[in-house]
Design a protein around this motif. Structure first.
Motif, PDB file in Angstrom:
ATOM      1  N   VAL A   1       0.840  -1.071  -0.016  1.00 41.29           N
ATOM      2  CA  VAL A   1       0.293  -0.074  -0.150  1.00 41.29           C
ATOM      3  C   VAL A   1       0.933   1.120  -0.075  1.00 41.29           C
ATOM      4  O   VAL A   1       0.352   2.403  -0.365  1.00 41.29           O
ATOM      5  CB  VAL A   1      -0.976  -0.103   1.328  1.00 41.29           C
ATOM      6  CG1 VAL A   1      -2.132  -1.142   1.043  1.00 41.29           C
ATOM      7  CG2 VAL A   1      -0.268   0.092   2.479  1.00 41.29           C
ATOM      8  N   SER A   2       2.129   1.279   0.055  1.00 42.02           N
ATOM      9  CA  SER A   2       3.082   2.331  -0.183  1.00 42.02           C
ATOM     10  C   SER A   2       4.230   2.355  -1.017  1.00 42.02           C
ATOM     11  O   SER A   2       4.238   3.072  -1.777  1.00 42.02           O
ATOM     12  CB  SER A   2       3.658   2.566   1.466  1.00 42.02           C
ATOM     13  OG  SER A   2       4.385   3.790   1.426  1.00 42.02           O
ATOM     14  N   HIS A   3       5.026   1.128  -0.869  1.00 45.73           N
ATOM     15  CA  HIS A   3       6.267   1.026  -1.614  1.00 45.73           C
ATOM     16  C   HIS A   3       5.745   0.941  -2.989  1.00 45.73           C
ATOM     17  O   HIS A   3       6.739   1.092  -4.013  1.00 45.73           O
ATOM     18  CB  HIS A   3       7.172  -0.052  -0.808  1.00 45.73           C
ATOM     19  CG  HIS A   3       7.249   0.307   0.389  1.00 45.73           C
ATOM     20  ND1 HIS A   3       7.784  -0.670   1.448  1.00 45.73           N
ATOM     21  CD2 HIS A   3       7.229   1.423   1.338  1.00 45.73           C
ATOM     22  CE1 HIS A   3       7.746  -0.404   2.595  1.00 45.73           C
ATOM     23  NE2 HIS A   3       7.501   0.925   2.700  1.00 45.73           N
ATOM     24  N   LEU A   4       4.987  -0.045  -3.245  1.00 45.72           N
ATOM     25  CA  LEU A   4       4.515  -0.333  -4.814  1.00 45.72           C
ATOM     26  C   LEU A   4       3.975   0.902  -5.268  1.00 45.72           C
ATOM     27  O   LEU A   4       4.466   1.135  -6.570  1.00 45.72           O
ATOM     28  CB  LEU A   4       3.675  -1.721  -4.770  1.00 45.72           C
ATOM     29  CG  LEU A   4       3.242  -1.970  -6.146  1.00 45.72           C
ATOM     30  CD1 LEU A   4       4.288  -2.267  -6.960  1.00 45.72           C
ATOM     31  CD2 LEU A   4       2.236  -2.876  -6.049  1.00 45.72           C
ATOM     32  N   PRO A   5       3.094   1.609  -4.825  1.00 44.77           N
ATOM     33  CA  PRO A   5       2.457   2.815  -5.232  1.00 44.77           C
ATOM     34  C   PRO A   5       3.816   3.757  -5.682  1.00 44.77           C
ATOM     35  O   PRO A   5       3.681   4.343  -6.709  1.00 44.77           O
ATOM     36  CB  PRO A   5       1.630   3.308  -4.143  1.00 44.77           C
ATOM     37  CG  PRO A   5       1.160   2.060  -3.695  1.00 44.77           C
ATOM     38  CD  PRO A   5       2.220   1.262  -3.370  1.00 44.77           C
ATOM     39  N   HIS A   6       4.533   3.831  -4.934  1.00 48.52           N
ATOM     40  CA  HIS A   6       5.866   4.739  -5.229  1.00 48.52           C
ATOM     41  C   HIS A   6       6.397   4.187  -6.340  1.00 48.52           C
ATOM     42  O   HIS A   6       6.796   5.278  -7.226  1.00 48.52           O
ATOM     43  CB  HIS A   6       6.569   4.940  -3.966  1.00 48.52           C
ATOM     44  CG  HIS A   6       6.195   5.602  -3.018  1.00 48.52           C
ATOM     45  ND1 HIS A   6       5.129   5.531  -1.968  1.00 48.52           N
ATOM     46  CD2 HIS A   6       6.475   7.348  -2.661  1.00 48.52           C
ATOM     47  CE1 HIS A   6       5.008   6.929  -1.218  1.00 48.52           C
ATOM     48  NE2 HIS A   6       5.812   7.647  -1.563  1.00 48.52           N
TER      49      HIS A   6
END
Length: 292
Positions: free
Chosen positions: A186-191
């Motif tokens: 929910v954070s690293h992949l979206p970045h």
């Protein structure tokens, strides 16, 4: 009430924590250290810290609360710099976006004193780095994830819960492994996706023309691509296994959409879009319940 906060890393995240503590009346004095002396001086000028320390070790001297607001890759070196003044009654926390690598460093360096360290991840931030962007409201209403280990002292964990709660945060507790898996999704992949999208557009000759036509949707989707490069380099590398696993899920989902388009199958495409749309419509970001 804490007598002294030893702040190591006087940037936006650490500076916001110090300002929030001060405003809440939870600390009497803040002693700060940053690798760049000009950053530490600026933090003092802005009232973020009260005293400039010439080293991380001296920032910890006399502190009953220590916050490590440094890049994940600098955590082990920071622990090594302060370990000789780590007492059994101090509370040490970090603000890193990944936890297992940070905890491994704490185990190696702090050894028998590792129980005073409570790994923490406040789900807050800005695309703008630096102490000039420190904000006492940065953490208000946000989630903070604590990831204690089996050796974490109960007293320190309780203090960590209380201090973040006093800053208006919603405090959750989970294992380091569960944390890193969840935030890869929910954070690293979206970045990672935002970085790739911007780079993909920029690689084309018509990039400037395309970007001149972009609207609010593009702005919102790519906002996180403006994040600090060195910070996100460290985060993505430190959680590489979980991130690459999530990337494979994403690639399969993207491939399914591409397959429907390539097969000229609008019904299959609509079903996949509907699946995503419904999931997003039912999602709500966790918020603190108003106190009665």
């Amino acid at each position: 009430m804490f007598e002294q906060l030893g702040l190591i890393g006087c940037g936006m995240m650490g500076g916001s924590f110090a300002l929030a503590l001060k405003r809440a009346g939870l600390v009497k004095r803040v002693v700060g250290y940053s690798k760049s002396p000009s950053t530490t001086e600026r933090a003092r000028q802005l009232g973020v810290i009260d005293v400039e320390a010439p080293s991380a070790l001296l920032a910890v001297s006399g502190a009953d609360l220590v916050l490590l607001a440094v890049p994940v890759s600098a955590t082990e070196a920071t622990f090594k710099a302060i370990r000789h003044l780590v007492r059994g009654d101090v509370l040490i926390m970090d603000v890193g976006s990944t936890k297992r690598e940070v905890i491994d460093a704490a185990r190696r360096v702090l050894k028998d004193q590792v129980g005073v360290f409570v790994p923490a991840h406040p789900i807050a931030g800005k695309e703008l780095a630096g102490v000039d962007h420190a904000d006492p409201d940065l953490y208000k209403g946000r989630q903070v994830i604590l990831t204690p280990i089996e050796r974490t002292l109960t007293a320190q964990l309780d203090k960590a819960h209380k201090v973040w709660s006093a800053l208006g945060c919603h405090v959750k507790q989970m294992s380091p492994e569960a944390h890193d898996a969840a935030y890869a999704a929910v954070s690293h992949l979206p970045h990672l996706v935002a970085f790739a999208l911007m780079n993909g557009i920029q690689s084309q000759q018509q990039a400037a023309d395309f970007l001149s036509l972009a609207g609010p949707g593009f702005r919102d989707f790519t906002r996180i691509a403006a994040s600090d490069p060195s910070v996100w380099r460290d985060i993505l590398m430190s959680n590489r296994e979980e991130l690459l696993a999530q990337s494979r899920f994403f690639q399969r989902a993207l491939h399914a959409l591409e397959t429907a388009i390539n097969a000229d199958n609008p019904d299959a495409l609509e079903a996949l879009i509907d699946q995503a749309s419904s999931a997003r419509a039912h999602w709500r970001m966790t918020a603190i319940k108003p106190q009665s």
